[in-house]
Design a protein around this motif. Structure first.
Motif, mmCIF file in Angstrom:
data_model
loop_
_atom_site.group_PDB
_atom_site.id
_atom_site.type_symbol
_atom_site.label_atom_id
_atom_site.label_comp_id
_atom_site.label_asym_id
_atom_site.label_seq_id
_atom_site.Cartn_x
_atom_site.Cartn_y
_atom_site.Cartn_z
ATOM 1 N N UNK A 65 0.840 -1.198 0.000
ATOM 2 C CA UNK A 65 0.000 0.000 0.000
ATOM 3 C C UNK A 65 0.870 1.241 0.000
ATOM 4 N N UNK A 66 1.960 1.215 0.797
ATOM 5 C CA UNK A 66 2.814 2.397 0.872
ATOM 6 C C UNK A 66 3.612 2.595 -0.418
ATOM 7 N N UNK A 67 3.732 1.532 -1.230
ATOM 8 C CA UNK A 67 4.433 1.663 -2.513
ATOM 9 C C UNK A 67 3.585 2.394 -3.551
ATOM 10 N N UNK A 68 2.275 2.420 -3.332
ATOM 11 C CA UNK A 68 1.385 3.036 -4.325
ATOM 12 C C UNK A 68 1.532 4.549 -4.279
ATOM 13 N N UNK A 69 1.266 5.183 -5.429
ATOM 14 C CA UNK A 69 1.293 6.639 -5.409
ATOM 15 C C UNK A 69 0.093 7.126 -4.600
ATOM 16 N N UNK A 70 0.169 8.352 -4.126
ATOM 17 C CA UNK A 70 -0.815 8.900 -3.188
ATOM 18 C C UNK A 70 -2.253 8.693 -3.591
ATOM 19 N N UNK A 71 -2.564 9.024 -4.851
ATOM 20 C CA UNK A 71 -3.957 8.961 -5.311
ATOM 21 C C UNK A 71 -4.472 7.525 -5.318
ATOM 22 N N UNK A 72 -3.659 6.589 -5.848
ATOM 23 C CA UNK A 72 -4.065 5.172 -5.902
ATOM 24 C C UNK A 72 -4.233 4.631 -4.491
ATOM 25 N N UNK A 73 -3.283 4.988 -3.630
ATOM 26 C CA UNK A 73 -3.331 4.507 -2.249
ATOM 27 C C UNK A 73 -4.619 4.974 -1.564
ATOM 28 N N UNK A 74 -4.979 6.243 -1.777
ATOM 29 C CA UNK A 74 -6.213 6.754 -1.171
ATOM 30 C C UNK A 74 -7.427 5.991 -1.688
ATOM 31 N N UNK A 75 -7.426 5.671 -2.996
ATOM 32 C CA UNK A 75 -8.554 4.924 -3.575
ATOM 33 C C UNK A 75 -8.641 3.529 -2.976
ATOM 34 N N UNK A 76 -7.480 2.862 -2.840
ATOM 35 C CA UNK A 76 -7.468 1.495 -2.281
ATOM 36 C C UNK A 76 -7.922 1.528 -0.830
ATOM 37 N N UNK A 77 -7.406 2.491 -0.068
ATOM 38 C CA UNK A 77 -7.800 2.585 1.341
ATOM 39 C C UNK A 77 -9.301 2.876 1.470
ATOM 40 N N UNK A 78 -9.818 3.726 0.579
ATOM 41 C CA UNK A 78 -11.254 4.045 0.574
ATOM 42 C C UNK A 78 -12.062 2.780 0.261
ATOM 43 N N UNK A 79 -11.583 1.999 -0.745
ATOM 44 C CA UNK A 79 -12.280 0.757 -1.093
ATOM 45 C C UNK A 79 -12.309 -0.202 0.093
ATOM 46 N N UNK A 80 -11.146 -0.320 0.776
ATOM 47 C CA UNK A 80 -11.070 -1.237 1.921
ATOM 48 C C UNK A 80 -12.001 -0.759 3.035
ATOM 49 N N UNK A 81 -12.026 0.554 3.270
ATOM 50 C CA UNK A 81 -12.907 1.124 4.295
ATOM 51 C C UNK A 81 -14.370 0.843 3.936
ATOM 52 N N UNK A 82 -14.721 1.140 2.658
ATOM 53 C CA UNK A 82 -16.101 0.928 2.211
ATOM 54 C C UNK A 82 -16.507 -0.540 2.344
ATOM 55 N N UNK A 83 -15.566 -1.434 2.000
ATOM 56 C CA UNK A 83 -15.845 -2.877 2.093
ATOM 57 C C UNK A 83 -16.138 -3.264 3.546
ATOM 58 N N UNK A 84 -15.301 -2.772 4.462
ATOM 59 C CA UNK A 84 -15.510 -3.085 5.886
ATOM 60 C C UNK A 84 -16.835 -2.508 6.371
ATOM 61 N N UNK A 85 -17.129 -1.257 5.976
ATOM 62 C CA UNK A 85 -18.376 -0.623 6.384
ATOM 63 C C UNK A 85 -19.575 -1.417 5.884
ATOM 64 N N UNK A 86 -19.484 -1.873 4.615
ATOM 65 C CA UNK A 86 -20.576 -2.626 4.011
ATOM 66 C C UNK A 86 -20.816 -3.920 4.800
ATOM 67 N N UNK A 87 -19.695 -4.604 5.144
ATOM 68 C CA UNK A 87 -19.807 -5.867 5.894
ATOM 69 C C UNK A 87 -20.465 -5.632 7.245
ATOM 70 N N UNK A 88 -20.213 -4.449 7.833
ATOM 71 C CA UNK A 88 -20.765 -4.162 9.160
ATOM 72 C C UNK A 88 -22.112 -3.463 9.064
ATOM 73 N N UNK A 89 -22.571 -3.244 7.806
ATOM 74 C CA UNK A 89 -23.856 -2.584 7.620
ATOM 75 C C UNK A 89 -23.793 -1.081 7.836
ATOM 76 N N UNK A 90 -22.575 -0.522 7.819
ATOM 77 C CA UNK A 90 -22.418 0.924 8.012
ATOM 78 C C UNK A 90 -22.488 1.664 6.688
ATOM 79 N N UNK A 91 -22.190 2.971 6.758
ATOM 80 C CA UNK A 91 -22.216 3.798 5.551
ATOM 81 C C UNK A 91 -20.858 3.773 4.864
ATOM 82 N N UNK A 92 -20.848 3.820 3.540
ATOM 83 C CA UNK A 92 -19.585 3.943 2.812
ATOM 84 C C UNK A 92 -19.083 5.369 3.009
ATOM 85 N N UNK A 93 -17.825 5.610 2.652
ATOM 86 C CA UNK A 93 -17.257 6.938 2.851
ATOM 87 C C UNK A 93 -18.010 7.984 2.030
ATOM 88 N N UNK A 94 -18.502 7.605 0.830
ATOM 89 C CA UNK A 94 -19.260 8.554 0.007
ATOM 90 C C UNK A 94 -20.575 8.940 0.688
#
Length: 200
Positions: A145-174
Motif C-alpha cells: 500500500x505504501x508503494x502506491x502513489x498517493x492517489x491510488x493509495x487513497x482509492x485502495x484505502x477508501x475501497x477497503x474502508x467501504x468494504x468493511x463498512x458494508x460488511x458491518x452494515x455501516x455507511x460507505x465513505x461517500x
C-alpha cells in the motif's frame, strides 16, 4: 438479543465458531486452488499465472491466445492448461507470456502476465467457472500500500474502508460525506425543511 441487533456482542462461542468456519473456508479455498493445473497471484493492478510444462517444450509448441475477455493456454495438440472467459477485461497490449526455466523443481513453466483493465478490482478467479477465492478477505500488505502513489493509495484505502463498512452494515465513505455535507448545509440554512431529504 438477536444476532441482527447492531448492539449484539458475539459470545466467545460465536467467535470460536466463526473462526472455525473461516479456517474451513480457507482450507477449502486452498484445496480447490491446489487442484488447478496452474498457480496464480494478483495485486490490485495485475495478475500472474504460471503452469509447469515438460522441459522439451519450446515456445513454438505452445498455443497462447489472449484477448480482452478470454484466455487459452495449451501445448499444441493437447488439452488446454487454462481456457475460458475472464471475470473482468484485460489490457491485451500490456499483457504477455513467456516460457521460463525453473530451478526448484528443475523444469519449465509457462508464465502469463495479465494487466487488468480495471485497476481497482480483485479477481475471484482467472476464468469464469474455476473455483473462486473470497475477494472480501484479501488484505493488501501495508508495504505494498505504501508503494502506491498517493492517489491510488487513497482509492485502495477508501475501497477497503467501504468494504468493511458494508460488511458491518455501516455507511460507505461517500454516503458519510453526503451525510456530513447535508448536516453542514442544514446548519447553514435552518430555515429550510430537510425532513424528507434522501441520502444516496
Amino acid at each position: 438479543m438477536s444476532s441482527a441487533d447492531p448492539e449484539h456482542t458475539p459470545s466467545p462461542a460465536e467467535v470460536a465458531a466463526r473462526d472455525v468456519e473461516e479456517k474451513e473456508r480457507k482450507a477449502r479455498e486452498i484445496a480447490e486452488q491446489a487442484q488447478l493445473p496452474y498457480k496464480w497471484t494478483q495485486d490490485i493492478k495485475e495478475l500472474d499465472v504460471t503452469a509447469p510444462i515438460p522441459t522439451n517444450i519450446k515456445g513454438r509448441d505452445m498455443e497462447v491466445i489472449l484477448t480482452k475477455t478470454k484466455i487459452r493456454v495449451a501445448i499444441k495438440g493437447q488439452e488446454p492448461i487454462i481456457e475460458g472467459e475472464f471475470p473482468h477485461p484485460i489490457l491485451v497490449d500490456e499483457s504477455s507470456w513467456t516460457l521460463e526455466t525453473t530451478a526448484n523443481p528443475p523444469g519449465k513453466e509457462v508464465s502469463i502476465h495479465l494487466d487488468k483493465a480495471n485497476k481497482m478490482t480483485w479477481w475471484p478467479h482467472v476464468v469464469k467457472g474455476a473455483p473462486k477465492i473470497d475477494v472480501t478477505k484479501i488484505q493488501p500488505e501495508n508495504s505494498s500500500l505504501s508503494d502506491l502513489d498517493g492517489e491510488t493509495r487513497m482509492m485502495v484505502e477508501k475501497m477497503m474502508y467501504d468494504q468493511r463498512q458494508k460488511e458491518m452494515g455501516g455507511m460507505t465513505s461517500d454516503e458519510q460525506k453526503k451525510m456530513d455535507l447535508l448536516k453542514k448545509f442544514q446548519a447553514d440554512h435552518p430555515e429550510m425543511d430537510f425532513s424528507n431529504a434522501q441520502i444516496g
